[in-house]
Design a protein around this motif. Structure first.
Motif, PDB file in Angstrom:
ATOM      1  N   LEU A 116       0.832  -1.202   0.000  1.00  0.00           N
ATOM      2  CA  LEU A 116       0.000   0.000   0.000  1.00  0.00           C
ATOM      3  C   LEU A 116       0.867   1.253   0.000  1.00  0.00           C
ATOM      4  CD1 LEU A 116      -2.645  -1.106   2.674  1.00  0.00           C
ATOM      5  CD2 LEU A 116      -2.948  -1.061   0.198  1.00  0.00           C
ATOM      6  N   ASP A 117       0.494   2.245  -0.823  1.00  0.00           N
ATOM      7  CA  ASP A 117       1.259   3.485  -0.909  1.00  0.00           C
ATOM      8  C   ASP A 117       1.029   4.402   0.288  1.00  0.00           C
ATOM      9  OD1 ASP A 117       2.249   2.613  -3.273  1.00  0.00           O
ATOM     10  OD2 ASP A 117       1.505   4.278  -4.485  1.00  0.00           O
ATOM     11  N   TRP A 118      -0.082   4.251   0.949  1.00  0.00           N
ATOM     12  CA  TRP A 118      -0.373   5.017   2.160  1.00  0.00           C
ATOM     13  C   TRP A 118      -1.464   4.281   2.910  1.00  0.00           C
ATOM     14  CZ3 TRP A 118      -5.495   6.504   2.031  1.00  0.00           C
ATOM     15  CH2 TRP A 118      -6.095   6.672   0.773  1.00  0.00           C
ATOM     16  N   THR A 119      -1.597   4.580   4.185  1.00  0.00           N
ATOM     17  CA  THR A 119      -2.608   3.888   4.991  1.00  0.00           C
ATOM     18  C   THR A 119      -3.298   4.880   5.921  1.00  0.00           C
ATOM     19  OG1 THR A 119      -1.226   1.895   4.986  1.00  0.00           O
ATOM     20  CG2 THR A 119      -3.043   1.969   6.564  1.00  0.00           C
ATOM     21  N   ARG A 120      -4.635   4.915   5.850  1.00  0.00           N
ATOM     22  CA  ARG A 120      -5.446   5.701   6.773  1.00  0.00           C
ATOM     23  C   ARG A 120      -6.635   4.841   7.208  1.00  0.00           C
ATOM     24  NH1 ARG A 120      -1.486   8.113   5.875  1.00  0.00           N
ATOM     25  NH2 ARG A 120      -1.178  10.333   5.397  1.00  0.00           N
ATOM     26  N   THR A 121      -7.179   5.155   8.359  1.00  0.00           N
ATOM     27  CA  THR A 121      -8.342   4.413   8.840  1.00  0.00           C
ATOM     28  C   THR A 121      -9.640   5.183   8.629  1.00  0.00           C
ATOM     29  OG1 THR A 121      -7.960   5.298  11.074  1.00  0.00           O
ATOM     30  CG2 THR A 121      -7.037   3.120  10.567  1.00  0.00           C
ATOM     31  N   ASP A 122      -9.550   6.489   8.427  1.00  0.00           N
ATOM     32  CA  ASP A 122     -10.741   7.318   8.186  1.00  0.00           C
ATOM     33  C   ASP A 122     -10.386   8.325   7.107  1.00  0.00           C
ATOM     34  OD1 ASP A 122     -13.011   8.961   8.278  1.00  0.00           O
ATOM     35  OD2 ASP A 122     -13.241   8.698  10.443  1.00  0.00           O
ATOM     36  N   LEU A 123     -11.162   8.341   6.036  1.00  0.00           N
ATOM     37  CA  LEU A 123     -10.882   9.236   4.917  1.00  0.00           C
ATOM     38  C   LEU A 123     -11.686  10.533   4.995  1.00  0.00           C
ATOM     39  CD1 LEU A 123     -10.847   6.622   2.000  1.00  0.00           C
ATOM     40  CD2 LEU A 123      -9.007   7.257   3.584  1.00  0.00           C
ATOM     41  N   ARG A 124     -12.677  10.601   5.903  1.00  0.00           N
ATOM     42  CA  ARG A 124     -13.541  11.786   6.034  1.00  0.00           C
ATOM     43  C   ARG A 124     -13.770  12.069   7.519  1.00  0.00           C
ATOM     44  NH1 ARG A 124     -13.630  13.310   0.547  1.00  0.00           N
ATOM     45  NH2 ARG A 124     -13.846  11.395  -0.687  1.00  0.00           N
ATOM     46  N   TRP A 125     -12.702  12.224   8.270  1.00  0.00           N
ATOM     47  CA  TRP A 125     -12.804  12.435   9.715  1.00  0.00           C
ATOM     48  C   TRP A 125     -13.123  13.903   9.985  1.00  0.00           C
ATOM     49  CZ3 TRP A 125      -9.431  14.737  13.599  1.00  0.00           C
ATOM     50  CH2 TRP A 125      -9.711  14.315  14.908  1.00  0.00           C
ATOM     51  N   GLN A 126     -14.156  14.163  10.765  1.00  0.00           N
ATOM     52  CA  GLN A 126     -14.589  15.546  10.990  1.00  0.00           C
ATOM     53  C   GLN A 126     -13.686  16.253  11.992  1.00  0.00           C
ATOM     54  OE1 GLN A 126     -18.501  16.670  12.905  1.00  0.00           O
ATOM     55  NE2 GLN A 126     -18.886  17.502  10.867  1.00  0.00           N
ATOM     56  N   VAL A 127     -13.255  17.453  11.628  1.00  0.00           N
ATOM     57  CA  VAL A 127     -12.443  18.275  12.517  1.00  0.00           C
ATOM     58  C   VAL A 127     -13.332  19.337  13.165  1.00  0.00           C
ATOM     59  CG1 VAL A 127     -10.295  17.851  11.296  1.00  0.00           C
ATOM     60  CG2 VAL A 127     -11.757  19.730  10.564  1.00  0.00           C
ATOM     61  N   ALA A 128     -12.759  20.110  14.098  1.00  0.00           N
ATOM     62  CA  ALA A 128     -13.545  21.008  14.941  1.00  0.00           C
ATOM     63  C   ALA A 128     -14.330  22.040  14.145  1.00  0.00           C
ATOM     64  CB  ALA A 128     -12.622  21.705  15.944  1.00  0.00           C
ATOM     65  N   HIS A 129     -13.788  22.532  13.025  1.00  0.00           N
ATOM     66  CA  HIS A 129     -14.491  23.590  12.279  1.00  0.00           C
ATOM     67  C   HIS A 129     -15.587  23.044  11.366  1.00  0.00           C
ATOM     68  CE1 HIS A 129     -12.164  22.382   8.817  1.00  0.00           C
ATOM     69  NE2 HIS A 129     -11.027  22.905   9.251  1.00  0.00           N
ATOM     70  N   GLY A 130     -15.792  21.732  11.354  1.00  0.00           N
ATOM     71  CA  GLY A 130     -16.854  21.142  10.551  1.00  0.00           C
ATOM     72  C   GLY A 130     -16.400  20.548   9.241  1.00  0.00           C
TER      73      GLY A 130
END
Length: 404
Positions: free
Chosen positions: A114-128
């Motif tokens: 895999l070229d990169w690894t993430r567990t959440d692709l649309r994780w919400q940050v504080a500003h929305g």
């Protein structure tokens, strides 16, 4: 620094018109539709140059294809199995075709599977808005309970493994499927994931390859292609591991300054260099990024400027993609070190004194939230990042107030 923008081709939701309006000077692209290991033909390369140089109305965009990212190193080449010798031969032909078209810089990576690894692709940050996130407990839940990789529990602390078990038990079937899709999304230019069976098959083949052996395979690859790059006037630049620590029992060999020193010393050539990615290297708290710029300054051929915010100072820890000036990396110090190197190169008469950079990744904000572009590559979020970075460049280079 020459300000560039990554473009995935005609299917990219960010158009060439958008890129010109964002203020980029050049484009970073690749022929993602060409299967890995197959020659990039002169015709396909010329077509991509034409696509980049033309707006929707047919007028000239003023943009050029400055950097290839990536000319893929196949899994067979990394493992030295199957058709790996043919793939290396094809790689050299593709390099020659790219050089003939005017390309001088080729970014690639040597990460297994895999070229990169993430567990959440649309994780919400504080500003929305949203961003990509790597959560070590969620990843452990995938590795131990979804992929069910033999030996996986031993690769995590007891606390992380226990938390992974609790999270897995609380997941719905849809949650489990989504996590698996997220983790296996890390293919270059891809909008699709590998199947779990595909991942496990690759892991089985890598199971017998040690970190030292993978290093030797990498050196052999460079011994094959670097002389060709020298002859063609190309600069090859390896991207660091993302994240920069071992996952799935796979060896990682480009995660620290020591890793880069080993490889760059092993095949010492101006054509063998680094893609300096502040996001990938910045995910490890023991990587001193301004110091790494200074250590490898003359070998840095390409810059990815992005920021991450780590949850803690664990080497193998959680992090999310922060705003470009808002994470744990001192971006101003990094840029200052790069500007000093560019000045040194210019004074020495190097034609590559201006290092191409791109605003890497970005948070989904405003209209990005409904557009759902390639994960990590929103239009407005990257434009915001480029504007912030451009402000730092301008301030540091200001005659009255900037670097002396």
């Amino acid at each position: 620094m020459r300000q560039t923008w990554r473009w995935f081709g005609p299917k990219d939701l960010t158009s060439i018109d958008d890129i010109t309006q964002a203020g980029a000077e050049g484009v970073v692209s690749a022929l993602h539709h060409v299967p890995n290991g197959v020659v990039w033909t002169k015709e396909e390369i010329a077509k991509r140059h034409s696509e980049i140089s033309t707006r929707k109305d047919g007028s000239a965009s003023g943009l050029t294809w400055d950097v290839v990212e990536s000319l893929p190193v196949t899994e067979d080449m990394k493992k030295q199995k199957g058709d790996w010798r043919e793939h290396i031969a094809n790689y050299k032909i593709s390099m020659r075709n790219l050089a003939d078209s005017g390309i001088e810089t080729i970014c690639y990576n040597f990460m297994p599977v895999l070229d990169w690894t993430r567990t959440d692709l649309r994780w919400q940050v504080a500003h929305g808005g949203s961003c990509m996130r790597f959560d070590i407990a969620d990843f452990a839940a995938f590795d131990i309970h979804i992929l069910k990789r033999p030996g996986a529990p031993a690769d995590f602390t007891n606390a992380i493994a226990d938390e992974a078990g609790r999270r897995f038990e609380a997941m719905s079937e849809d949650d489990k499927k989504q996590l698996a899709r997220n983790v296996t999304m890390g293919l270059p230019g891809s909008t699709e994931s590998m199947s779990l069976e595909d991942v496990q098959a690759h892991l089985n083949e890598y199971g017998a390859i040690s970190r030292d052996q993978l290093r030797q395979h990498f050196i052999h690859f460079l011994e094959e292609v670097v002389p060709t790059a020298e002859d063609l006037g190309l600069r090859l630049c390896c991207h660091p591991d993302d994240p920069p620590f071992a996952l799935l029992g796979l060896p990682r060999i480009m995660s620290t300054a020591e890793d880069y020193k080993y490889i760059l010393d092993a095949v010492d050539s101006p054509a063998n260099g680094m893609t300096f990615c502040t996001g990938s290297l910045g995910a490890r708290p023991d990587n001193d990024l301004p110091a790494i710029v200074e250590q490898f300054a003359e070998k840095i051929h390409f810059l990815h400027l992005r920021n991450v915010k780590r949850d803690n100072d664990d080497i193998m820890g959680s992090f999310y993609e922060a705003e470009h000036l808002g994470g744990d990396t001192d971006m101003v110090a990094v840029i200052a070190a790069v500007i000093k190197e560019e000045r040194r190169r210019k004074a020495a008469g190097r034609k590559d004194w201006q290092i191409p950079m791109r605003p890497d990744h970005g948070q989904d904000i405003l209209d990005d939230l409904g557009r759902r572009a390639q994960p990590g590559y929103p239009t407005i979020g990257r434009m915001k990042g480029l504007a912030e970075l451009r402000g730092v460049f301008t301030a540091l280079e200001h005659g009255a107030f900037g670097l002396k």
